[in-house]
Design an enzyme around this catalytic site. Structure first.
Site, PDB file in Angstrom:
ATOM      1  N   SER A 310       0.811  -1.214   0.000  1.00 60.67           N
ATOM      2  CA  SER A 310       0.000   0.000   0.000  1.00 60.67           C
ATOM      3  C   SER A 310       0.852   1.274   0.000  1.00 60.67           C
ATOM      4  O   SER A 310       1.495   1.593  -0.994  1.00 60.67           O
ATOM      5  CB  SER A 310      -0.947  -0.037   1.206  1.00 60.67           C
ATOM      6  OG  SER A 310      -1.935   0.947   1.112  1.00 60.67           O
ATOM      7  N   ASP A 321       9.939   5.700 -10.377  1.00 63.95           N
ATOM      8  CA  ASP A 321       9.570   6.313 -11.653  1.00 63.95           C
ATOM      9  C   ASP A 321      10.339   7.604 -11.921  1.00 63.95           C
ATOM     10  O   ASP A 321      10.632   7.938 -13.071  1.00 63.95           O
ATOM     11  CB  ASP A 321       8.063   6.586 -11.691  1.00 63.95           C
ATOM     12  CG  ASP A 321       7.258   5.325 -11.961  1.00 63.95           C
ATOM     13  OD1 ASP A 321       7.874   4.253 -12.135  1.00 63.95           O
ATOM     14  OD2 ASP A 321       6.014   5.411 -11.996  1.00 63.95           O
ATOM     15  N   LYS A 335      -0.756  -4.257  -3.183  1.00 62.81           N
ATOM     16  CA  LYS A 335      -2.050  -3.673  -2.801  1.00 62.81           C
ATOM     17  C   LYS A 335      -2.138  -2.278  -3.409  1.00 62.81           C
ATOM     18  O   LYS A 335      -1.594  -1.315  -2.879  1.00 62.81           O
ATOM     19  CB  LYS A 335      -2.211  -3.601  -1.290  1.00 62.81           C
ATOM     20  CG  LYS A 335      -3.560  -3.007  -0.859  1.00 62.81           C
ATOM     21  CD  LYS A 335      -3.641  -2.901   0.649  1.00 62.81           C
ATOM     22  CE  LYS A 335      -4.960  -2.248   1.057  1.00 62.81           C
ATOM     23  NZ  LYS A 335      -5.054  -0.838   0.623  1.00 62.81           N
TER      24      LYS A 335
END
Length: 447
Positions: A310, A321, A335
């Site tokens: 999460s 990224d 998740k």
């Protein structure tokens, strides 16, 4: 509309739609003219179906009240129905009664009562996502990936996750016996855990030579202030000699979305951190970084594993990224959904999955997880002597080292260094990487 019209024309005679067989040649025009009527009829049928289902619920409710072997209150039956409705949607939607809702709010503040484990339901058993650091469960040896099959000798199979969690709660200081099924063990075994007040210190830090190490064990309201204080103390201790930072998110089950965004922002100067999208794209949200990097661009490694879930995955995904950090370890939990806590006046709250989150590059990691840039499995390192036990000093007639020691001091220094050497293989590799990047940057600057 085309699909609705086709289904209706297939299921009913043309005369039922007020059409004549003689109008078959102009069917397209006639069908378009009746589309509003068909839509209205479909809506009325939908309302009728809903009414029939509610009537079914009422009949079942009435029969339970009249014929069940024991008396059950209306409030209990309604709560059971809500629990069933939400728990069947996905593993993370659930109903929180007043007590559970209060516990949840305490947990997000960084203190709660219980055993100290994050759990989910899998194959009918309670699966441990991760034990929280320095809690009764962690001290008792509960491990991520363990399955809890029995609670005080009573089978978990058939219970909802909420029921199992409620049974694991209890009076502070009381014991509960968890029956554990663990991969690699031939038989289940019992572990006794003493319930306690769980005070979560979500951020810990230390130095590893000239590299800073910060571990975040959960994302609660204290996480960002704790991170800022940790980095401030590391920089005060290491000064300009600080070569980089290892951010350890292993076995971190997640927590508040706002804290995941804030922690990511702490190391990013600009760009998107995460976006959330639900069923209605009009409610999509994007969260962007503000100027400022706590460590001013120093090399950074983020450690993750199967217990990183999460909010941990939001941080890892954002830093990956943006190429701000190297992600190292093993695949994360996966998740990728956001739960909204919706208070129900006088009746606790419901936790409802309302959206999925996406990393800056547009990845949804739901059921996939974050893939590390460098995969490093947990391992135990053993020293192998490839010298055959012989050194220069062992040779007959070897010259003495008159300008140094007799070798005994060197041997003792090496032995002490080996004793103090970290046993965390994944962390060792992260430290090695930062040292390598730092050396490369120095050599490039020299050129």
């Amino acid at each position: 509309m085309t699909e609705t019209l086709t289904a209706t024309l297939t299921d009913r005679p043309l005369k039922a739609l007020g059409l004549s067989l003689a109008l078959a040649g102009g069917l397209g025009l006639s069908a378009l003219q009746t589309a509003p009527a068909l839509a209205q009829e479909s809506e009325e049928n939908s309302r009728l179906d809903t009414y029939n289902q509610l009537q079914l619920f009422g009949n079942v409710f009435k029969r339970i009240k009249e014929d069940y072997v024991e008396d059950v209150s209306d409030e209990e039956l309604i709560e059971f129905a809500i629990q069933g409705m939400l728990s069947q949607l996905d593993p993370h939607s659930s109903y929180l009664d007043a007590d559970s809702f209060r516990d949840m709010r305490v947990q997000t503040r960084g203190e709660f009562g219980g055993l100290g484990i994050e759990v989910t339901m899998e194959n009918g058993f309670v699966k441990v996502v991760t034990p929280i650091d320095d809690t009764p469960a962690a001290r008792a040896g509960i491990m991520a990936g363990d399955y809890i099959t029995h609670l005080d000798g009573e089978a978990v199979l058939g219970l909802s996750l909420q029921d199992a969690v409620e049974r694991m709660r209890g009076e502070i200081g009381s014991d509960i016996i968890l029956t554990i099924s663990r991969d690699g063990e031939e038989a289940t075994f019992d572990v006794t855990v003493n319930r306690d007040v769980i005070k979560v210190r979500s951020v810990r830090h230390r130095t590893e030579g000239d590299i800073g190490y910060v571990r975040i064990s959960a994302f609660n309201e204290q996480t960002t202030p704790g991170l800022e204080k940790a980095v401030e103390e590391l920089r005060a201790e290491l000064g300009d000699d600080m070569k980089g930072l290892v951010l350890d998110l292993r076995l971190n089950p997640g927590g508040l979305l706002t804290e995941a965004i804030s922690v990511s922002d702490a190391f990013l100067d600009q760009g998107e951190i995460v976006s959330t999208r639900g069923r209605d794209n009009a409610n999509a949200q994007r969260f962007n970084a503000r100027d400022g990097d706590l460590i001013d661009g120093l090399p950074m490694v983020v450690l993750i594993n199967g217990g990183s879930a999460s909010a941990s995955e939001i941080v890892a995904g954002a830093l990956q990224d943006h190429r701000r950090a190297v992600i190292m370890g093993t695949q994360s939990f996966g998740k990728g959904s956001v739960q909204t806590i919706i208070p129900l006046l006088g009746h606790g709250a419901m936790r409802l999955t309302t959206s999925r989150y996406y990393t800056p590059s547009g990845r949804s990691i739901q059921a996939e997880g974050i893939s590390p840039d460098i995969i490093v499995e947990p391992a135990r390192v053993e020293t192998i002597d490839i010298s055959g036990g012989r050194r220069e000093a062992d040779l007959r007639g070897a010259l003495e080292n008159k300008g140094g020691t007799n070798g005994e001091e060197d041997d003792q220094t090496a032995a002490n260094a080996e004793d103090q050497r970290p046993t965390d293989y994944q962390l060792d590799r992260a430290l090695d990487l930062i040292q390598g990047v730092s050396l490369f940057q120095v050599s490039q600057a020299g050129n």
